[in-house]
Design a protein around this motif. Structure first.
Motif, PDB file in Angstrom:
ATOM      1  N   GLU A   1       0.856  -1.185   0.000  1.00 27.74           N
ATOM      2  CA  GLU A   1       0.000   0.000   0.000  1.00 27.74           C
ATOM      3  C   GLU A   1       0.893   1.237   0.000  1.00 27.74           C
ATOM      4  O   GLU A   1       1.877   1.308   0.736  1.00 27.74           O
ATOM      5  CB  GLU A   1      -0.926  -0.010   1.216  1.00 27.74           C
ATOM      6  CG  GLU A   1      -2.015   1.005   1.101  1.00 27.74           C
ATOM      7  CD  GLU A   1      -3.102   0.804   2.143  1.00 27.74           C
ATOM      8  OE1 GLU A   1      -3.870   1.742   2.320  1.00 27.74           O
ATOM      9  OE2 GLU A   1      -3.177  -0.262   2.773  1.00 27.74           O
ATOM     10  N   THR A   2       0.558   2.210  -0.833  1.00 29.15           N
ATOM     11  CA  THR A   2       1.407   3.400  -0.972  1.00 29.15           C
ATOM     12  C   THR A   2       0.898   4.594  -0.184  1.00 29.15           C
ATOM     13  O   THR A   2       1.469   5.670  -0.292  1.00 29.15           O
ATOM     14  CB  THR A   2       1.534   3.798  -2.445  1.00 29.15           C
ATOM     15  OG1 THR A   2       0.233   4.120  -2.957  1.00 29.15           O
ATOM     16  CG2 THR A   2       2.161   2.695  -3.258  1.00 29.15           C
ATOM     17  N   ASP A   3      -0.149   4.441   0.588  1.00 20.81           N
ATOM     18  CA  ASP A   3      -0.659   5.562   1.380  1.00 20.81           C
ATOM     19  C   ASP A   3       0.424   6.068   2.323  1.00 20.81           C
ATOM     20  O   ASP A   3       1.081   5.293   2.993  1.00 20.81           O
ATOM     21  CB  ASP A   3      -1.875   5.143   2.212  1.00 20.81           C
ATOM     22  CG  ASP A   3      -3.045   4.732   1.343  1.00 20.81           C
ATOM     23  OD1 ASP A   3      -2.970   4.933   0.122  1.00 20.81           O
ATOM     24  OD2 ASP A   3      -4.017   4.208   1.896  1.00 20.81           O
ATOM     25  N   GLY A   4       0.639   7.362   2.318  1.00 18.62           N
ATOM     26  CA  GLY A   4       1.656   7.955   3.177  1.00 18.62           C
ATOM     27  C   GLY A   4       3.051   7.950   2.547  1.00 18.62           C
ATOM     28  O   GLY A   4       3.965   8.553   3.093  1.00 18.62           O
ATOM     29  N   ILE A   5       3.222   7.263   1.416  1.00 11.31           N
ATOM     30  CA  ILE A   5       4.519   7.231   0.752  1.00 11.31           C
ATOM     31  C   ILE A   5       4.551   8.226  -0.395  1.00 11.31           C
ATOM     32  O   ILE A   5       5.507   8.966  -0.576  1.00 11.31           O
ATOM     33  CB  ILE A   5       4.832   5.820   0.213  1.00 11.31           C
ATOM     34  CG1 ILE A   5       4.966   4.830   1.372  1.00 11.31           C
ATOM     35  CG2 ILE A   5       6.094   5.825  -0.621  1.00 11.31           C
ATOM     36  CD1 ILE A   5       5.124   3.399   0.917  1.00 11.31           C
ATOM     37  N   THR A   6       3.481   8.226  -1.184  1.00 13.18           N
ATOM     38  CA  THR A   6       3.465   9.062  -2.393  1.00 13.18           C
ATOM     39  C   THR A   6       3.116  10.502  -2.065  1.00 13.18           C
ATOM     40  O   THR A   6       2.367  10.787  -1.152  1.00 13.18           O
ATOM     41  CB  THR A   6       2.467   8.516  -3.421  1.00 13.18           C
ATOM     42  OG1 THR A   6       1.168   8.457  -2.815  1.00 13.18           O
ATOM     43  CG2 THR A   6       2.874   7.135  -3.898  1.00 13.18           C
ATOM     44  N   ASP A   7       3.658  11.386  -2.856  1.00 10.49           N
ATOM     45  CA  ASP A   7       3.423  12.814  -2.717  1.00 10.49           C
ATOM     46  C   ASP A   7       2.477  13.231  -3.825  1.00 10.49           C
ATOM     47  O   ASP A   7       2.762  13.009  -4.996  1.00 10.49           O
ATOM     48  CB  ASP A   7       4.755  13.563  -2.838  1.00 10.49           C
ATOM     49  CG  ASP A   7       4.593  15.067  -2.778  1.00 10.49           C
ATOM     50  OD1 ASP A   7       3.505  15.531  -2.373  1.00 10.49           O
ATOM     51  OD2 ASP A   7       5.539  15.766  -3.135  1.00 10.49           O
ATOM     52  N   PRO A   8       1.309  13.834  -3.504  1.00 12.40           N
ATOM     53  CA  PRO A   8       0.380  14.204  -4.553  1.00 12.40           C
ATOM     54  C   PRO A   8       0.896  15.272  -5.501  1.00 12.40           C
ATOM     55  O   PRO A   8       0.355  15.449  -6.568  1.00 12.40           O
ATOM     56  CB  PRO A   8      -0.860  14.697  -3.802  1.00 12.40           C
ATOM     57  CG  PRO A   8      -0.345  15.094  -2.476  1.00 12.40           C
ATOM     58  CD  PRO A   8       0.843  14.203  -2.195  1.00 12.40           C
ATOM     59  N   GLY A   9       1.948  15.971  -5.117  1.00 11.59           N
ATOM     60  CA  GLY A   9       2.511  16.997  -5.992  1.00 11.59           C
ATOM     61  C   GLY A   9       1.693  18.284  -5.976  1.00 11.59           C
ATOM     62  O   GLY A   9       0.759  18.413  -5.209  1.00 11.59           O
ATOM     63  N   PRO A  10       2.071  19.205  -6.861  1.00 12.42           N
ATOM     64  CA  PRO A  10       1.365  20.504  -6.880  1.00 12.42           C
ATOM     65  C   PRO A  10      -0.036  20.414  -7.412  1.00 12.42           C
ATOM     66  O   PRO A  10      -0.413  19.558  -8.119  1.00 12.42           O
ATOM     67  CB  PRO A  10       2.239  21.357  -7.779  1.00 12.42           C
ATOM     68  CG  PRO A  10       3.094  20.430  -8.552  1.00 12.42           C
ATOM     69  CD  PRO A  10       3.146  19.134  -7.793  1.00 12.42           C
TER      70      PRO A  10
END
Length: 89
Positions: free
Chosen positions: A80-89
Motif C-alpha cells: 500500500e502506498t498511502d503515506g509514501i506518495t506525494d500528490p505533488g502541486p
C-alpha cells in the motif's frame, strides 16, 4: 521518468520512484456548478462519482483513495502506498 532513469530499475521502493510510478494523467472538463470538486490525491475509483455529483446532483459516495505498488520481481506482492506518495502541486 527522471527518477527511473537515475535508478534504471522498477525494483526499488524509494518514495520518489513509487510516486512517479503511481501518478496518473487526469483531464476533465466539468460543467460549472457546486460539488464534485477534484482534489490532488484522487484515484481513478472516485472520478465518476464526482462527475455524477457535479452533473446530476447525486451524492458522490466516495471510496477510500488507496494505491498499491508491486515490483516486477515480486509481481503478486502488493504494498500500500498511502503515506509514501506525494500528490505533488
Amino acid at each position: 521518468i527522471a527518477n527511473w532513469r537515475r535508478t534504471k530499475s522498477f525494483e526499488t521502493t524509494e518514495p520518489d520512484i513509487i510516486t512517479e510510478r503511481m501518478s496518473i494523467f487526469l483531464a476533465l472538463l466539468m460543467p460549472p456548478g457546486e460539488g464534485g470538486e477534484i482534489y490532488p490525491t484522487i484515484t481513478p475509483i472516485n472520478v465518476f462519482p464526482l462527475i455524477f455529483e457535479r452533473c446530476f446532483g447525486v451524492p458522490a459516495g466516495l471510496k477510500p483513495d488507496h494505491g498499491y505498488f508491486s515490483t516486477y520481481e515480486s509481481w503478486a506482492r502488493f504494498f500500500e502506498t498511502d503515506g509514501i506518495t506525494d500528490p505533488g502541486p
